[in-house]
Design a protein around this motif. Structure first.
Motif, PDB file in Angstrom:
ATOM      1  N   HIS A  66       0.828  -1.214   0.000  1.00  0.00           N
ATOM      2  CA  HIS A  66       0.000   0.000   0.000  1.00  0.00           C
ATOM      3  C   HIS A  66       0.860   1.260   0.000  1.00  0.00           C
ATOM      4  N   GLN A  70       0.236   6.158   8.011  1.00  0.00           N
ATOM      5  CA  GLN A  70      -0.309   6.764   9.230  1.00  0.00           C
ATOM      6  C   GLN A  70      -0.027   8.272   9.178  1.00  0.00           C
ATOM      7  N   ASP A  77       6.772   1.629   5.490  1.00  0.00           N
ATOM      8  CA  ASP A  77       5.573   0.810   5.723  1.00  0.00           C
ATOM      9  C   ASP A  77       4.683   0.889   4.480  1.00  0.00           C
ATOM     10  N   GLU A 111      -4.958   0.761   3.346  1.00  0.00           N
ATOM     11  CA  GLU A 111      -4.541  -0.339   4.221  1.00  0.00           C
ATOM     12  C   GLU A 111      -4.555   0.103   5.671  1.00  0.00           C
ATOM     13  N   GLU A 112      -4.133   1.366   5.903  1.00  0.00           N
ATOM     14  CA  GLU A 112      -3.846   1.775   7.288  1.00  0.00           C
ATOM     15  C   GLU A 112      -5.095   1.977   8.142  1.00  0.00           C
ATOM     16  N   GLN A 179       8.475  -4.233  11.001  1.00  0.00           N
ATOM     17  CA  GLN A 179       7.746  -3.353  11.940  1.00  0.00           C
ATOM     18  C   GLN A 179       7.863  -3.825  13.378  1.00  0.00           C
ATOM     19  N   HIS A 366       5.179   2.843  12.350  1.00  0.00           N
ATOM     20  CA  HIS A 366       4.107   3.801  12.665  1.00  0.00           C
ATOM     21  C   HIS A 366       4.729   4.951  13.444  1.00  0.00           C
TER      22      HIS A 366
HETATM   23 MN    MN Z   1       0.957   0.411   8.810  1.00  0.00          MN
END
Ligand code: MN
Ligand code: GLV
Ligand code: MN
Length: 393
Positions: A66, A70, A77, A111-112, A179, A366
């Motif tokens: 994606h 955030q 990410d 996605e987030e 992550q 994040h």
């Molecule tokens: Mn994420």
């Protein structure tokens, strides 16, 4: 890509269906075109780039992740998986690998779950786990709906062809930063992802009554914020386990009217609960509505469950293919589950699916400080290219 939505502190704020994401789309479409890839979209705003090769009617191999982030997100990410997919295609084309089927790179919509909740709208609507219509009326904090965002998307890309949802794929492979701290701690470069931890999310709305801060007696107040604090305390206590396996987060709290001298009339907050054991997760999730009602005091409370996703395992033949590719390339690897959520969750329902992780600095994600080394990212992209080529040959 990190220029699109760049923040002052070196991170990224690139919300789903925002101008920043549209700019990232333009860039990605251009890069895809230089590789001979054809862009298209669908009814829920996913972006696909298709490399036409082999039998055009054969189900393609799909890779990607994606482009949304955030609000104070990092530069890796999601975007890593999309760009690793593009790099893989370029390497496969450059190397002249004979292919039996097309390859597609995808950037899934939202996605987030940051601007619009829940997340993974694009992948869940694509695979049929949800209908696109069920998402259209969901609104961001400014009142803009997903349907409005999709209208803006179509206005920004009027010539982009739209294809059907639920097209069949031969396989889905997603590269991502871990992550978390496991790969870095173990000194390994490649994570062979065994599955994805389960997750439940909720939106809780506490309704009280706005009143004067100076004149209203305590016993007459319906303070939505104080009720929310009691509820969150109770949920947090319920989620506290000795083994430290439960992940409990209230990441969003909105207080209305948010004025110093007004007793809060409304408090809206998110609940995100994760646990590797689906039965434990289900029990924790099922307890949420009752705990909210029991601790709401004089206020009314509404609980909406947005996500109920159990833990899942990826098929062995895909994890084996990833392990063998890492070994052929001489890269150190280990098997590990994903503690974070990914679009691969939904693809796993419809085609052979797997994920490849690379380490990120101190396991931070994040967060604008999110970082990964060029060497590790390249290693992940090489493994991805190998596994894509194997599935597309
Ligand atoms: Mn994420
Ligand atoms: C994905 O961003 C997640 O929250 O796991
Ligand atoms: Mn991600």
């Amino acid at each position: 890509m990190a220029r699109h939505g760049a923040t002052a502190s070196g991170g990224v704020n690139r919300q789903a269906l925002s101008a920043e994401e549209f700019a990232a789309w333009r860039e990605l479409i251009e890069w895809g075109r230089t590789l001979g890839m054809t862009p298209y979209t669908d009814a829920i705003g996913n972006l696909f780039l298709r490399l036409q090769c082999g039998d055009p009617d054969a189900p393609a191999v799909l890779t990607g992740s994606h482009l949304d982030s955030q609000p104070s997100g990092g530069r890796f990410d999601g975007v890593f998986g999309v760009l690793a997919g593009l790099e893989a295609v370029q390497s496969i084309v450059d190397a002249g690998v004979p292919l039996a089927r097309p390859i597609e790179v995808v950037a899934w919509m939202n996605e987030e779950g940051s601007r619009f909740a829940p997340g993974m709208m694009g992948s869940s609507a694509f695979t049929g786990a949800a209908t696109p219509e069920s998402y259209f009326e969901i609104r961001d904090s400014a009142g803009v709906s997903v349907a409005d965002g999709l209208t803006q998307l179509r206005a920004a890309f009027p010539d982009l062809e739209r294809r059907a949802l639920r097209r069949p794929y031969a396989a889905y492979l997603e590269a991502h930063i871990e992550q978390g701290p496991v790969l870095e701690g173990a000194g390994r470069t490649i994570g062979i992802v065994t599955g994805i931890q389960g997750k439940q999310t909720f939106r809780v709305t506490v309704r009280g009554e706005e009143a004067h801060a100076g004149t209203t007696l305590r016993r007459e107040r319906k303070d939505a914020l104080l009720a929310a604090i009691d509820i969150i305390g109770a949920l947090s206590s319920e989620a506290r386990d000795e083994a430290d396996l439960v992940k409990f987060t209230v990441g969003r709290l909105v207080v209305e009217p948010n004025a110093p001298s007004v007793v809060p009339g409304r408090a809206i907050f998110s609940v995100d609960i994760r646990h590797p054991d689906s039965a434990v997760l289900a029990r924790l999730g099922d307890a949420v509505p009752q705990l909210c009602r029991a601790h709401a005091g004089p206020c009314a409370v509404e609980v909406v469950r947005l996500t109920a996703a159990p833990s899942l395992a990826f098929p062995d033949d895909v994890t084996h293919a990833i392990a063998e590719a890492a070994e052929r390339l001489g890269l150190s690897a280990m098997r590990l589950p994903s503690a974070a959520g990914h679009d691969a969750r939904f693809l796993n329902d419809v085609c052979p699916t797997g994920m490849i992780f690379v380490p990120c600095k101190d396991g931070i994600s994040h967060n604008e400080a999110e970082s990964a080394t060029p060497g590790d990212l390249a290693a992940g992209a090489r493994v991805l290219a190998e596994v894509i080529a194997q599935h597309a040959r």
